[in-house]
Design a protein around this motif. Structure first.
Motif, PDB file in Angstrom:
ATOM      1  N   ASP A  32     -29.906   9.096 -37.720  1.00 52.26           N
ATOM      2  CA  ASP A  32     -30.430  10.195 -36.903  1.00 52.26           C
ATOM      3  C   ASP A  32     -30.898  11.283 -37.864  1.00 52.26           C
ATOM      4  N   PRO A  33     -32.214  11.563 -37.913  1.00 52.61           N
ATOM      5  CA  PRO A  33     -32.724  12.543 -38.878  1.00 52.61           C
ATOM      6  C   PRO A  33     -32.247  13.969 -38.607  1.00 52.61           C
ATOM      7  N   LEU A  34     -31.915  14.275 -37.361  1.00 56.31           N
ATOM      8  CA  LEU A  34     -31.477  15.637 -37.048  1.00 56.31           C
ATOM      9  C   LEU A  34     -30.039  15.905 -37.489  1.00 56.31           C
ATOM     10  N   SER A  35     -29.138  14.984 -37.181  1.00 57.46           N
ATOM     11  CA  SER A  35     -27.732  15.216 -37.505  1.00 57.46           C
ATOM     12  C   SER A  35     -27.293  14.533 -38.792  1.00 57.46           C
ATOM     13  N   GLY A  36     -28.086  13.536 -39.261  1.00 61.43           N
ATOM     14  CA  GLY A  36     -27.707  12.799 -40.467  1.00 61.43           C
ATOM     15  C   GLY A  36     -26.679  11.708 -40.188  1.00 61.43           C
ATOM     16  N   THR A  37     -26.361  11.472 -38.914  1.00 65.58           N
ATOM     17  CA  THR A  37     -25.402  10.446 -38.542  1.00 65.58           C
ATOM     18  C   THR A  37     -25.989   9.064 -38.819  1.00 65.58           C
ATOM     19  N   VAL A  38     -25.173   8.184 -39.383  1.00 64.63           N
ATOM     20  CA  VAL A  38     -25.609   6.829 -39.712  1.00 64.63           C
ATOM     21  C   VAL A  38     -24.741   5.832 -38.954  1.00 64.63           C
ATOM     22  N   HIS A  39     -25.384   4.870 -38.281  1.00 61.38           N
ATOM     23  CA  HIS A  39     -24.686   3.787 -37.598  1.00 61.38           C
ATOM     24  C   HIS A  39     -25.165   2.476 -38.209  1.00 61.38           C
ATOM     25  N   ASN A  40     -24.224   1.589 -38.502  1.00 59.59           N
ATOM     26  CA  ASN A  40     -24.559   0.277 -39.046  1.00 59.59           C
ATOM     27  C   ASN A  40     -24.273  -0.791 -38.004  1.00 59.59           C
ATOM     28  N   VAL A  41     -25.230  -1.685 -37.803  1.00 63.26           N
ATOM     29  CA  VAL A  41     -25.069  -2.818 -36.901  1.00 63.26           C
ATOM     30  C   VAL A  41     -25.250  -4.061 -37.749  1.00 63.26           C
ATOM     31  N   ILE A  42     -24.258  -4.960 -37.715  1.00 60.28           N
ATOM     32  CA  ILE A  42     -24.330  -6.181 -38.510  1.00 60.28           C
ATOM     33  C   ILE A  42     -24.510  -7.368 -37.574  1.00 60.28           C
ATOM     34  N   TYR A  43     -25.551  -8.142 -37.811  1.00 60.60           N
ATOM     35  CA  TYR A  43     -25.832  -9.341 -37.026  1.00 60.60           C
ATOM     36  C   TYR A  43     -25.175 -10.527 -37.711  1.00 60.60           C
ATOM     37  N   ARG A  44     -24.386 -11.287 -36.943  1.00 64.66           N
ATOM     38  CA  ARG A  44     -23.665 -12.454 -37.463  1.00 64.66           C
ATOM     39  C   ARG A  44     -24.033 -13.695 -36.660  1.00 64.66           C
ATOM     40  N   THR A  45     -23.930 -14.848 -37.300  1.00 65.97           N
ATOM     41  CA  THR A  45     -24.204 -16.096 -36.598  1.00 65.97           C
ATOM     42  C   THR A  45     -23.071 -16.362 -35.603  1.00 65.97           C
ATOM     43  N   PRO A  46     -23.394 -16.721 -34.356  1.00 68.43           N
ATOM     44  CA  PRO A  46     -22.356 -16.975 -33.363  1.00 68.43           C
ATOM     45  C   PRO A  46     -21.603 -18.272 -33.620  1.00 68.43           C
ATOM     46  N   LYS A  47     -22.264 -19.246 -34.254  1.00 67.24           N
ATOM     47  CA  LYS A  47     -21.631 -20.525 -34.577  1.00 67.24           C
ATOM     48  C   LYS A  47     -22.271 -21.062 -35.847  1.00 67.24           C
ATOM     49  N   ALA A  48     -21.661 -22.074 -36.416  1.00 69.52           N
ATOM     50  CA  ALA A  48     -22.224 -22.686 -37.620  1.00 69.52           C
ATOM     51  C   ALA A  48     -23.576 -23.306 -37.286  1.00 69.52           C
ATOM     52  N   LEU A  49     -24.540 -23.149 -38.191  1.00 69.64           N
ATOM     53  CA  LEU A  49     -25.860 -23.712 -37.948  1.00 69.64           C
ATOM     54  C   LEU A  49     -26.572 -24.022 -39.247  1.00 69.64           C
TER      55      LEU A  49
END
Length: 76
Positions: A32-49
């Motif tokens: 967020d450029p106004l507050s400087g808040t950073v959120h991280n979202v990590i995408y993971r594989t749901p099953k082996a592939l």
């Protein structure tokens, strides 16, 4: 929000990629450029592939779909 994509899994371009269940493949950082808040979202594989590489794509036999004349006539 500003987004930054960070690749966590190095994609092999010359051989198949084997990924276990829960492997982190991409991290999305939202800032967020106004507050400087950073959120991280990590995408993971749901099953082996397995993600095939270009050699497998080039050597796979393509599935052809054939429609008989009777089936085509019935569709009309």
């Amino acid at each position: 929000m500003t987004q930054t994509k960070i690749e966590l899994w190095p994609l092999h371009r010359t051989k198949p990629n084997y990924l276990a269940a829960g492997t982190a493949v991409l991290k999305l950082r939202l800032t967020d450029p106004l507050s400087g808040t950073v959120h991280n979202v990590i995408y993971r594989t749901p099953k082996a592939l397995t993600m095939l590489g270009p050699v497998q794509w080039a050597t796979q036999v393509k599935k052809s779909t054939t429609v008989s004349a009777a089936a085509f006539a019935m569709a009309k």
